[in-house]
Enzyme design. Structure first.
Site, PDB file in Angstrom:
ATOM      1  N   ARG A  55       2.862  20.982  -6.502  1.00 50.76           N
ATOM      2  CA  ARG A  55       2.987  19.922  -7.517  1.00 50.76           C
ATOM      3  C   ARG A  55       3.202  18.565  -6.854  1.00 50.76           C
ATOM      4  NH1 ARG A  55       7.368  20.680 -11.745  1.00 50.76           N
ATOM      5  NH2 ARG A  55       6.418  18.718 -12.293  1.00 50.76           N
TER       6      ARG A  55
ATOM      7  N   ASP B 279      15.754  12.720  -5.311  1.00 51.72           N
ATOM      8  CA  ASP B 279      14.604  13.518  -4.880  1.00 51.72           C
ATOM      9  C   ASP B 279      14.634  13.854  -3.387  1.00 51.72           C
ATOM     10  OD1 ASP B 279      13.696  13.499  -7.465  1.00 51.72           O
ATOM     11  OD2 ASP B 279      12.104  12.039  -7.138  1.00 51.72           O
TER      12      ASP B 279
ATOM     13  N   LYS C 241       3.161  10.531  -5.778  1.00 51.68           N
ATOM     14  CA  LYS C 241       3.003  11.251  -7.048  1.00 51.68           C
ATOM     15  C   LYS C 241       3.643  10.467  -8.187  1.00 51.68           C
ATOM     16  CE  LYS C 241       6.018  14.713  -8.129  1.00 51.68           C
ATOM     17  NZ  LYS C 241       6.710  14.596  -9.420  1.00 51.68           N
ATOM     18  N   ASN C 242       4.885  10.021  -7.976  1.00 49.96           N
ATOM     19  CA  ASN C 242       5.629   9.418  -9.078  1.00 49.96           C
ATOM     20  C   ASN C 242       5.198   7.982  -9.397  1.00 49.96           C
ATOM     21  OD1 ASN C 242       6.929  11.788  -9.429  1.00 49.96           O
ATOM     22  ND2 ASN C 242       8.869  11.150  -8.510  1.00 49.96           N
TER      23      ASN C 242
ATOM     24  N   ARG D 258      17.681  16.712 -19.380  1.00 48.74           N
ATOM     25  CA  ARG D 258      16.710  15.629 -19.415  1.00 48.74           C
ATOM     26  C   ARG D 258      16.308  15.229 -20.844  1.00 48.74           C
ATOM     27  NH1 ARG D 258      12.375  16.640 -14.721  1.00 48.74           N
ATOM     28  NH2 ARG D 258      12.400  14.392 -14.492  1.00 48.74           N
TER      29      ARG D 258
ATOM     30  N   CYS E 119      14.471  21.419 -18.375  1.00 48.05           N
ATOM     31  CA  CYS E 119      13.746  21.892 -17.208  1.00 48.05           C
ATOM     32  C   CYS E 119      14.772  22.338 -16.180  1.00 48.05           C
ATOM     33  CB  CYS E 119      12.815  20.836 -16.655  1.00 48.05           C
ATOM     34  SG  CYS E 119      13.625  19.633 -15.660  1.00 48.05           S
TER      35      CYS E 119
HETATM   36  C1  EPZ Z   1      11.834  10.341 -12.468  1.00 45.74           C
HETATM   37  O1  EPZ Z   1      12.150  11.246 -13.505  1.00 45.74           O
HETATM   38  C2  EPZ Z   1      11.085  11.118 -11.424  1.00 45.74           C
HETATM   39  N1  EPZ Z   1       9.868  11.682 -12.008  1.00 45.74           N
HETATM   40  C3  EPZ Z   1      11.981  12.231 -10.877  1.00 45.74           C
HETATM   41  O2  EPZ Z   1      11.279  12.898  -9.846  1.00 45.74           O
HETATM   42  C4  EPZ Z   1      13.242  11.607 -10.286  1.00 45.74           C
HETATM   43  O3  EPZ Z   1      14.103  12.628  -9.867  1.00 45.74           O
HETATM   44  C5  EPZ Z   1      13.930  10.759 -11.349  1.00 45.74           C
HETATM   45  O4  EPZ Z   1      12.999   9.767 -11.885  1.00 45.74           O
HETATM   46  C6  EPZ Z   1      15.136  10.003 -10.814  1.00 45.74           C
HETATM   47  O5  EPZ Z   1      14.760   9.200  -9.744  1.00 45.74           O
HETATM   48  C7  EPZ Z   1       8.752  10.957 -12.049  1.00 45.74           C
HETATM   49  O6  EPZ Z   1       8.718   9.794 -11.678  1.00 45.74           O
HETATM   50  C8  EPZ Z   1       7.529  11.618 -12.568  1.00 45.74           C
HETATM   51  P1  EPZ Z   1      15.158   9.434 -15.287  1.00 45.74           P
HETATM   52  P2  EPZ Z   1      12.682  10.745 -14.914  1.00 45.74           P
HETATM   53  O7  EPZ Z   1      14.714   9.177 -16.685  1.00 45.74           O
HETATM   54  O8  EPZ Z   1      12.012   9.445 -15.223  1.00 45.74           O
HETATM   55  C9  EPZ Z   1      18.835  10.793 -18.028  1.00 45.74           C
HETATM   56  C10 EPZ Z   1      10.416  14.787  -8.711  1.00 45.74           C
HETATM   57  O9  EPZ Z   1      10.926  15.765  -8.089  1.00 45.74           O
HETATM   58  N2  EPZ Z   1      18.054  10.424 -19.228  1.00 45.74           N
HETATM   59  O10 EPZ Z   1      15.341   8.278 -14.390  1.00 45.74           O
HETATM   60  O11 EPZ Z   1      12.502  11.855 -15.848  1.00 45.74           O
HETATM   61  C11 EPZ Z   1      18.269  11.987 -17.293  1.00 45.74           C
HETATM   62  O12 EPZ Z   1      18.646  13.198 -17.896  1.00 45.74           O
HETATM   63  C12 EPZ Z   1      10.990  14.307 -10.027  1.00 45.74           C
HETATM   64  O13 EPZ Z   1       9.410  14.177  -8.302  1.00 45.74           O
HETATM   65  C13 EPZ Z   1      18.699  10.417 -20.434  1.00 45.74           C
HETATM   66  O14 EPZ Z   1      19.898  10.727 -20.541  1.00 45.74           O
HETATM   67  O15 EPZ Z   1      14.213  10.509 -14.610  1.00 45.74           O
HETATM   68  C14 EPZ Z   1      18.852  11.799 -15.910  1.00 45.74           C
HETATM   69  O16 EPZ Z   1      20.156  12.262 -15.897  1.00 45.74           O
HETATM   70  C15 EPZ Z   1      12.043  15.178 -10.562  1.00 45.74           C
HETATM   71  N3  EPZ Z   1      17.980  10.090 -21.553  1.00 45.74           N
HETATM   72  C16 EPZ Z   1      18.866  10.274 -15.759  1.00 45.74           C
HETATM   73  O17 EPZ Z   1      18.753   9.747 -17.087  1.00 45.74           O
HETATM   74  C17 EPZ Z   1      16.655   9.748 -21.484  1.00 45.74           C
HETATM   75  O18 EPZ Z   1      16.062   9.442 -22.532  1.00 45.74           O
HETATM   76  C18 EPZ Z   1      17.738   9.679 -14.931  1.00 45.74           C
HETATM   77  O19 EPZ Z   1      16.508  10.244 -15.352  1.00 45.74           O
HETATM   78  C19 EPZ Z   1      16.026   9.721 -20.232  1.00 45.74           C
HETATM   79  C20 EPZ Z   1      16.740  10.074 -19.098  1.00 45.74           C
END
Ligand code: EPZ
Length: 429
Positions: A408, A316, A22-23, A131, A126
């Site tokens: 999902r 995850d 998915k990701n 996030r 969320c």
């Molecule tokens: C991706 O989300 C995945 N989603 C998530 O999978 C996964 O948990 C996550 O990466 C971490 O591995 C998809 O690929 C669609 P991040 P993403 O930006 O990209 C902070 C699932 O269950 N952050 O790496 O949204 C954020 O809050 C999902 O399949 C900021 O602070 O995650 C988090 O603490 C859920 N500012 C950390 O970084 C920003 O602008 C990592 O988030 C962006 C992120």
């Protein structure tokens, strides 16, 4: 609303085919916005999130068609979908659509790169944490975009196009790395991203972009270099196997006991998780075209885990691993470092008899001899599947509500588990 009913107690024996990730599929689909040519993706999983993103892309003018094996012909094979964004009809991604799926915010990268403007709704909070999107904004600003926040929308413009630059992420972000890769591919000159995410899905996107004519090196390391090109072409790309689905079924096999082969996947996608599972008592071997997970007789050992960006233990899989630890022969601690609120499964696991106490980002899990079935519900995808895993060994019946979370991200979950001997059924309505 559909529910999943599980009668616990059966071991798992058999083969589970692993779907496309998915990701990986989501950013690859978004990359279709970068070209007026056709991007063909193979092995796209049948998931609610994929369908939702097709609708969102359609709003920008992306046409799609499905060929090859369809669900009716061979349920185990993913779809081949052709995406064509010949004409971008709208550079706005409205709240109604973005709020349904956070990854749709990522359209900001290709829209800005190709159309030099984008107006994308803030995704909002969320269930698993706040996030924010600051890293996306800072990264795109470094490429020369002007960005304002107006009435809940990120309004971005790059008159004359984006320009390559060196940018260091203060924190690792998967989504922001995806967006920078897509944006910088069509920027003028060279971009270097430091402290980039190293997840396999990043490498998959870079491979696909390179097949489209981009010049990206270093994907999979923390420093990625992108030499901008003026246009990208179409390509054909196969979505990589889902490492989280792989890890989930590996944990399910360790929990229920038995002998399960996960087919069409690769151990190298989740080395840290498989090592941890080995320490917990599962025997894991690489076999041709997959991974074999066996646990016969020996008990589950407690193992401490801390989530980390790749190559660390994935957030995850945290909920699923916690479910396993509820039955360990001792005490384990699970530390979540990526999302501040990703412990919603704790309360629900407790309803099944688990003994878990929380202190900030650390969960202390004391293994119990038996879990007991109960009705449960979860508020996110991975939390929901952790309840299914617990249900596999819980005495009596466990009913997991709000199955739309599972839909999902897990394709045909109940069929895949039932085929290995679990008593799992979906109850409609
Ligand atoms: C991706 O989300 C995945 N989603 C998530 O999978 C996964 O948990 C996550 O990466 C971490 O591995 C998809 O690929 C669609 P991040 P993403 O930006 O990209 C902070 C699932 O269950 N952050 O790496 O949204 C954020 O809050 C999902 O399949 C900021 O602070 O995650 C988090 O603490 C859920 N500012 C950390 O970084 C920003 O602008 C990592 O988030 C962006 C992120």
């Amino acid at each position: 609303m559909d529910r999943i009913r599980i009668r616990g107690g059966n071991a798992l024996n058999g083969t589970i085919p692993i779907s496309g990730a998915k990701n990986a599929a989501l950013p690859l689909m978004i990359a279709s916005l970068l070209t007026d040519d056709t991007l063909t993706l193979e092995n796209v999983p049948h998931l609610a999130d994929v369908e939702q993103l097709i609708r969102i892309l359609g709003n920008h003018g992306v046409d799609y068609s499905v060929t090859g094996k369809r669900l009716a012909h061979d349920p185990a094979s993913g779809r081949t979908i052709h995406f064509n964004a010949r004409t971008i009809v709208d550079t706005t991604a409205p709240y109604e659509l973005v709020s349904k799926m956070r990854a749709s915010f990522w359209v900001i990268g290709p829209l800005l790169a190709r159309c030099h403007k984008a107006k994308v709704s803030l995704p909002g909070g969320c269930a698993i944490g706040t996030r924010p999107v600051d890293l996306f904004i800072d990264g795109l600003r470094a490429l020369g975009a002007t960005i304002d926040i107006e009435a809940g929308y990120v309004v971005a413009e790059a008159k004359g196009g984006l320009v390559g630059n060196r940018f260091r992420f203060p924190k690792v972000s998967v989504g922001a790395t995806h967006v920078m890769l897509m944006a910088a591919s069509l920027a003028k000159g060279e971009t270097v991203i430091e402290n980039a995410a190293r997840e396999p899905e990043i490498v998959d996107l870079a491979d696909c972009l390179n097949a489209m004519g981009a010049k990206i090196t270093g994907a999979g390391t923390s420093a990625i270099t992108i030499d901008g090109v003026t246009a990208l072409s179409g390509a054909r790309h196969r979505v990589l196997p889902d490492r989280i689905e792989t890890g989930t079924y590996a944990i399910a096999a360790a929990m229920a006991g038995g002998d399960v082969t996960l087919e069409g996947t690769r151990a190298s996608l989740l080395t840290a998780a498989l090592e941890t599972l080995g320490q917990a008592g599962a025997e894991i071997t690489e076999v041709e075209n997959g991974i074999r997970v066996v646990r016969n007789g020996n008990g589950i050992q407690p193992v401490d885990v801390t989530t980390d960006p790749f190559p660390g233990f994935p957030t995850d899989l945290q909920a699923q691993f916690m479910a396993l630890m509820t039955r360990s022969q001792g005490v384990s601690s699970i530390t979540e470092t990526i999302f501040e609120n990703r412990f919603m499964h704790v309360q629900e696991l407790a309803r099944l008899g688990a003994k878990i106490s929380l202190a900030g980002q650390v969960a202390r899990v004391e293994g119990v001899a038996q879990l007991k079935g109960a009705p449960v519900m979860a508020t996110d995808l991975r939390a929901s599947v952790s309840l299914v895993i617990a249900g596999l060994v819980a005495e009596g019946e466990t009913e997991v509500n709000r199955v739309y979370h599972l839909d999902r991200g897990f394709e045909r979950l109940e069929e895949k588990l039932s085929a290995c001997g679990a008593e799992v059924e979906r109850i409609s309505g």
